[in-house]
Design a protein around this motif. Sequence first.
Motif, PDB file in Angstrom:
ATOM      1  N   VAL A 133     -14.442   1.041  -8.201  1.00  0.00           N
ATOM      2  CA  VAL A 133     -13.172   0.905  -7.494  1.00  0.00           C
ATOM      3  C   VAL A 133     -13.029   2.034  -6.479  1.00  0.00           C
ATOM      4  CG1 VAL A 133     -10.685   0.566  -7.738  1.00  0.00           C
ATOM      5  CG2 VAL A 133     -12.193  -0.016  -9.629  1.00  0.00           C
ATOM      6  N   HIS A 134     -12.714   1.667  -5.243  1.00  0.00           N
ATOM      7  CA  HIS A 134     -12.463   2.632  -4.173  1.00  0.00           C
ATOM      8  C   HIS A 134     -10.958   2.752  -3.953  1.00  0.00           C
ATOM      9  CE1 HIS A 134     -16.649   2.845  -2.451  1.00  0.00           C
ATOM     10  NE2 HIS A 134     -16.741   1.787  -3.241  1.00  0.00           N
ATOM     11  N   GLY A 135     -10.491   3.949  -3.691  1.00  0.00           N
ATOM     12  CA  GLY A 135      -9.085   4.156  -3.395  1.00  0.00           C
ATOM     13  C   GLY A 135      -8.864   5.586  -2.932  1.00  0.00           C
ATOM     14  N   ARG A 136      -7.653   6.084  -3.168  1.00  0.00           N
ATOM     15  CA  ARG A 136      -7.308   7.447  -2.757  1.00  0.00           C
ATOM     16  C   ARG A 136      -6.491   8.113  -3.846  1.00  0.00           C
ATOM     17  NH1 ARG A 136      -5.122   6.586   3.332  1.00  0.00           N
ATOM     18  NH2 ARG A 136      -5.248   8.843   3.398  1.00  0.00           N
ATOM     19  N   LEU A 155      -5.110   6.278  -9.235  1.00  0.00           N
ATOM     20  CA  LEU A 155      -5.738   5.763  -8.019  1.00  0.00           C
ATOM     21  C   LEU A 155      -4.713   4.965  -7.231  1.00  0.00           C
ATOM     22  CD1 LEU A 155      -8.602   5.717  -6.705  1.00  0.00           C
ATOM     23  CD2 LEU A 155      -8.895   3.464  -7.732  1.00  0.00           C
ATOM     24  N   ALA A 156      -4.655   5.257  -5.942  1.00  0.00           N
ATOM     25  CA  ALA A 156      -3.769   4.524  -5.032  1.00  0.00           C
ATOM     26  C   ALA A 156      -4.599   3.598  -4.150  1.00  0.00           C
ATOM     27  CB  ALA A 156      -2.981   5.499  -4.157  1.00  0.00           C
ATOM     28  N   ASN A 157      -4.023   2.466  -3.806  1.00  0.00           N
ATOM     29  CA  ASN A 157      -4.640   1.483  -2.911  1.00  0.00           C
ATOM     30  C   ASN A 157      -6.051   1.095  -3.361  1.00  0.00           C
ATOM     31  OD1 ASN A 157      -2.276   1.920  -1.512  1.00  0.00           O
ATOM     32  ND2 ASN A 157      -3.218   3.126   0.108  1.00  0.00           N
ATOM     33  N   PRO A 158      -6.206   0.708  -4.622  1.00  0.00           N
ATOM     34  CA  PRO A 158      -7.543   0.420  -5.154  1.00  0.00           C
ATOM     35  C   PRO A 158      -8.128  -0.874  -4.607  1.00  0.00           C
ATOM     36  CG  PRO A 158      -5.894  -0.193  -6.749  1.00  0.00           C
ATOM     37  CD  PRO A 158      -5.148   0.479  -5.635  1.00  0.00           C
ATOM     38  N   VAL A 159      -9.450  -0.849  -4.411  1.00  0.00           N
ATOM     39  CA  VAL A 159     -10.192  -2.042  -4.004  1.00  0.00           C
ATOM     40  C   VAL A 159     -11.445  -2.114  -4.870  1.00  0.00           C
ATOM     41  CG1 VAL A 159     -11.431  -3.223  -2.161  1.00  0.00           C
ATOM     42  CG2 VAL A 159      -9.343  -1.933  -1.627  1.00  0.00           C
ATOM     43  N   ASP A 193       0.813  -1.206   0.000  1.00  0.00           N
ATOM     44  CA  ASP A 193       0.000   0.000   0.000  1.00  0.00           C
ATOM     45  C   ASP A 193       0.853   1.264   0.000  1.00  0.00           C
ATOM     46  OD1 ASP A 193      -2.437  -1.274  -0.018  1.00  0.00           O
ATOM     47  OD2 ASP A 193      -2.790  -1.072   2.124  1.00  0.00           O
ATOM     48  N   ARG A 230       0.952   0.059  -4.686  1.00  0.00           N
ATOM     49  CA  ARG A 230      -0.426  -0.104  -5.175  1.00  0.00           C
ATOM     50  C   ARG A 230      -0.930   1.231  -5.735  1.00  0.00           C
ATOM     51  NH1 ARG A 230      -4.166  -3.467  -3.964  1.00  0.00           N
ATOM     52  NH2 ARG A 230      -5.420  -2.052  -2.680  1.00  0.00           N
ATOM     53  N   THR A 272      -6.208  -3.058 -11.418  1.00  0.00           N
ATOM     54  CA  THR A 272      -6.297  -3.443 -10.007  1.00  0.00           C
ATOM     55  C   THR A 272      -5.695  -4.820  -9.803  1.00  0.00           C
ATOM     56  OG1 THR A 272      -8.280  -2.087  -9.675  1.00  0.00           O
ATOM     57  CG2 THR A 272      -7.870  -3.814  -8.066  1.00  0.00           C
TER      58      THR A 272
END
Length: 213
Positions: A142-145, A102-106, A44, A84, A168
């Motif tokens: 996709v969720h991330g930051r 996008l960072a740290n995608p889920v 991450d 990530r 991802t």
Amino acid sequence: MGQYTLVQGRPVPDYPQLPPQALRGRVRRITEVGEEVLHRPCRDVTEAEFGTPELAALIDDLFATQAAAEGAGLAANQIGVDLRLFVWDCTDEDGVRHVGHLANPVLDELPADRRRLAEAGEGCLSVPGPYRDLARPDRAVVHGRDQHGRPLVIEGTGYFARCLQHETEHLLGRLYLERLSARARRSALREMARRRADVLARRAALAAALAGE
């Protein structure tokens, strides 16, 4: 192409053909199937890394490398960075262009009534040359930051959904080849061996043009 571009999920009129990040970044070598960094989960992005010049420079380099390779998306481990993070610049079936990072995608697990499988040709910049038909859900959330650590949700359908899922999965240490049958995978690798030199030569020429050489 549509009349607007969605940058980080928000409409922006008159977006330039080449993202500003690509002009700031430098083109890096793209890792290829078989290299360890592509076949293990990435770490991450940490709280301390958000908002730093180093993270911004990495995003710039991803955009520059993606542009030189004529890609729709590029993950950090595809330039050898165990992080990530991925970027994208692709146009969907409706002519809408999507650009962002996008960072740290889920990926959300979408219920069956909100998606269907769509089969289409898929390739990978780390598998230079071949494309193979592959079924994926036609919708992705996709969720991330973002690079400053702000929460971000990106939604896509069709080709853009495929891009979000593909990138991802890269950060989980998976390539699209692993979704193919053994026979299709062997065929793709043989085609890569035949076409690799030509593909890399074209990338080198585009990288030189991007650098103004």
